[in-house]
Scaffold this motif. Structure first.
Motif, short mmCIF file in Angstrom:
data_model
loop_
_atom_site.label_atom_id
_atom_site.label_comp_id
_atom_site.label_asym_id
_atom_site.label_seq_id
_atom_site.Cartn_x
_atom_site.Cartn_y
_atom_site.Cartn_z
N LEU A 1 53.75 -5.82 -21.19
CA LEU A 1 54.78 -5.88 -20.19
C LEU A 1 54.43 -6.85 -19.05
O LEU A 1 55.11 -7.70 -18.58
CB LEU A 1 55.38 -4.71 -19.91
CG LEU A 1 56.50 -4.90 -18.72
CD1 LEU A 1 57.73 -3.94 -19.13
CD2 LEU A 1 56.23 -4.21 -17.16
N ALA A 2 53.04 -6.58 -18.59
CA ALA A 2 52.76 -7.16 -17.53
C ALA A 2 52.38 -8.69 -17.56
O ALA A 2 52.85 -9.51 -16.99
CB ALA A 2 51.37 -6.59 -17.00
N ILE A 3 52.02 -9.17 -18.97
CA ILE A 3 51.82 -10.43 -19.28
C ILE A 3 53.01 -11.15 -19.24
O ILE A 3 53.02 -12.26 -18.83
CB ILE A 3 51.04 -10.34 -20.84
CG1 ILE A 3 49.51 -9.76 -20.51
CG2 ILE A 3 51.02 -11.65 -21.14
CD1 ILE A 3 48.86 -9.22 -22.11
N LEU B 1 52.74 -5.59 -32.94
CA LEU B 1 53.73 -6.54 -33.76
C LEU B 1 55.13 -6.34 -33.14
O LEU B 1 55.85 -7.13 -32.95
CB LEU B 1 53.42 -5.95 -35.29
CG LEU B 1 54.19 -7.06 -36.10
CD1 LEU B 1 53.63 -8.44 -36.08
CD2 LEU B 1 54.01 -6.37 -37.70
N THR B 2 55.50 -4.96 -32.93
CA THR B 2 56.87 -4.81 -32.50
C THR B 2 57.37 -5.69 -31.25
O THR B 2 58.28 -6.14 -30.87
CB THR B 2 57.28 -3.21 -32.28
OG1 THR B 2 57.04 -2.59 -33.54
CG2 THR B 2 58.59 -3.14 -31.78
N LEU B 3 56.13 -5.47 -30.20
CA LEU B 3 56.41 -6.22 -28.98
C LEU B 3 56.30 -7.71 -28.95
O LEU B 3 57.18 -8.49 -28.46
CB LEU B 3 55.34 -5.70 -27.73
CG LEU B 3 55.44 -4.17 -27.36
CD1 LEU B 3 54.04 -3.74 -26.75
CD2 LEU B 3 56.59 -3.98 -26.61
N SER C 1 43.91 -8.72 -31.26
CA SER C 1 45.43 -9.03 -31.85
C SER C 1 46.18 -9.45 -30.97
O SER C 1 47.10 -10.42 -30.77
CB SER C 1 45.88 -7.64 -32.15
OG SER C 1 45.18 -7.27 -33.47
N ILE C 2 45.90 -8.86 -29.36
CA ILE C 2 46.80 -9.32 -28.38
C ILE C 2 46.32 -10.66 -27.84
O ILE C 2 47.23 -11.55 -27.46
CB ILE C 2 46.59 -8.35 -27.30
CG1 ILE C 2 47.34 -7.03 -27.38
CG2 ILE C 2 47.14 -8.83 -25.83
CD1 ILE C 2 47.29 -5.90 -26.46
N VAL D 1 59.28 2.72 -19.56
CA VAL D 1 58.48 3.35 -20.70
C VAL D 1 59.07 3.70 -22.06
O VAL D 1 60.08 4.52 -22.19
CB VAL D 1 57.72 4.67 -20.14
CG1 VAL D 1 56.76 5.26 -21.23
CG2 VAL D 1 57.26 4.50 -18.77
N ALA D 2 58.72 3.14 -22.98
CA ALA D 2 59.13 3.31 -24.42
C ALA D 2 58.37 3.90 -25.54
O ALA D 2 58.88 4.54 -26.27
CB ALA D 2 59.73 1.99 -24.78
#
Length: 316
Positions: free
Chosen positions: A184-186, A224-226, A141-142, A170-171
């Motif tokens: 986040l790193a990507i 999906l949210t990200l 998926s990613i 952090v969420a």
């Protein structure tokens, strides 16, 4: 503000059977590294996790909000170090990889070193077949939504730089935290490296806290949210394209062709629905454009925050 050389962070919830061995192994693996502190953050354990960790030589701290994401938020907020190692307390990861991970952070300036289980022994050692499927699904998926080279998205064994830890908002509350930090790193072009590690399944009597189905669903929903947050134009543009395409596919046979034949609009409700679908598509695309502009601004501000954190680190 005191800065540790290396901080080993161990989030724990009912790991009394294994935590003593994990702490002892960490101490033995870092004998040649100066100023190593081991922090065990207990998350409301009901067994002897705290006593076992303390007697093994760890510094004990607590997070009373349940969930791994809450624990990591507390750890990242409270601990200051030149390099961080995060490892689970279930004795599934080899601590002899710690020196190399620390070296990559401190000498090569890597922001996140990912302990890659999937390229070694994970699929042979892991006795939970649906976890194997889940890891493959998350990785696929990613790879579909985000261009990346991270081999193991869900691993709990990672090393971080000070810059990453102090810039990471952090969420997530639970096990979707690893997915969030990877993305986040990507998306922020941080320096990530994979380090292949051996994996061994949990020892007898040690129980996984991860629920294959409910936590797996949360991870996929988080992906999906990200994707929506980091790529709003693609997300809302896809909705826009789908809406307009459905409108066209319905409009032509149900409204346009009958109109050419009879000169009258025979299906007025269908025409109205098609019109609403087109309007929805246009609004969706406009939303994507606006949010994409906001996201670009967020990226620029994130780079500015990184510079401030870098300057703060150099002053320590």
């Amino acid at each position: 503000m005191k800065l540790d050389n290396v901080a080993i962070l161990i989030p724990c919830y009912n790991e009394g059977k294994t935590i003593r061995k994990v702490v002892t192994d960490c101490l033995n693996s870092t004998k040649n590294i100066e100023d190593v502190k081991i922090y065990v953050y207990d998350n409301n354990s009901s067994d002897n996790t705290v006593d076992e960790a303390r007697s093994a030589g760890a510094i004990i701290r607590h997070e009373f909000q349940q969930g791994k994401g809450n624990v990591i938020r507390r750890m990242f907020r409270e601990v200051n170090a030149s390099a961080y190692i995060m490892i689970d307390g279930d004795d599934t990861y080899p601590t002899n990889a710690i020196p190399e991970m620390v070296k990559r952070v401190k000498e090569l300036h890597v922001d996140m070193v990912v302990g890659d289980r999937l390229s070694s022994s994970y699929f042979q050692e892991n006795q939970r077949p649906f976890h194997n499927v889940g890891n493959k699904l998350v990785r696929s998926s990613i790879n579909l939504f985000f261009k990346n080279d991270i081999k193991d998205i869900l691993t709990g064994y990672r090393a971080f730089s000070y810059q990453f830890v102090k810039s990471y908002p952090v969420a997530s509350h639970g096990f979707e935290i690893e997915t969030e930090m990877s993305i986040l790193a990507i998306e922020n072009n941080m320096y990530v490296e994979n380090q292949v590690i051996d994996y061994r399944d949990r020892p007898s009597g040690s129980v996984s806290k991860l629920n294959t189905y409910s936590d797996g669903f949360k991870v996929l929903r988080r992906i999906l949210t990200l994707f929506r947050n980091y790529h709003p134009l693609q997300f809302f543009g896809s909705i826009s394209l789908l809406s307009v395409l459905i409108a066209i596919l319905v409009f032509i046979p149900k409204v346009w062709i009958p109109y050419l034949t009879s000169g009258q609009v025979a299906n007025m409700p269908t025409l109205i629905v098609c019109g609403f679908l087109v309007i929805m598509g246009l609004l969706s695309y406009a939303s994507g454009l606006i949010l994409d502009s906001i996201q670009k601004k967020e990226q620029r501000e994130f780079e500015f925050r990184l510079q401030l954190i870098h300057n703060e680190f150099n002053k320590m």
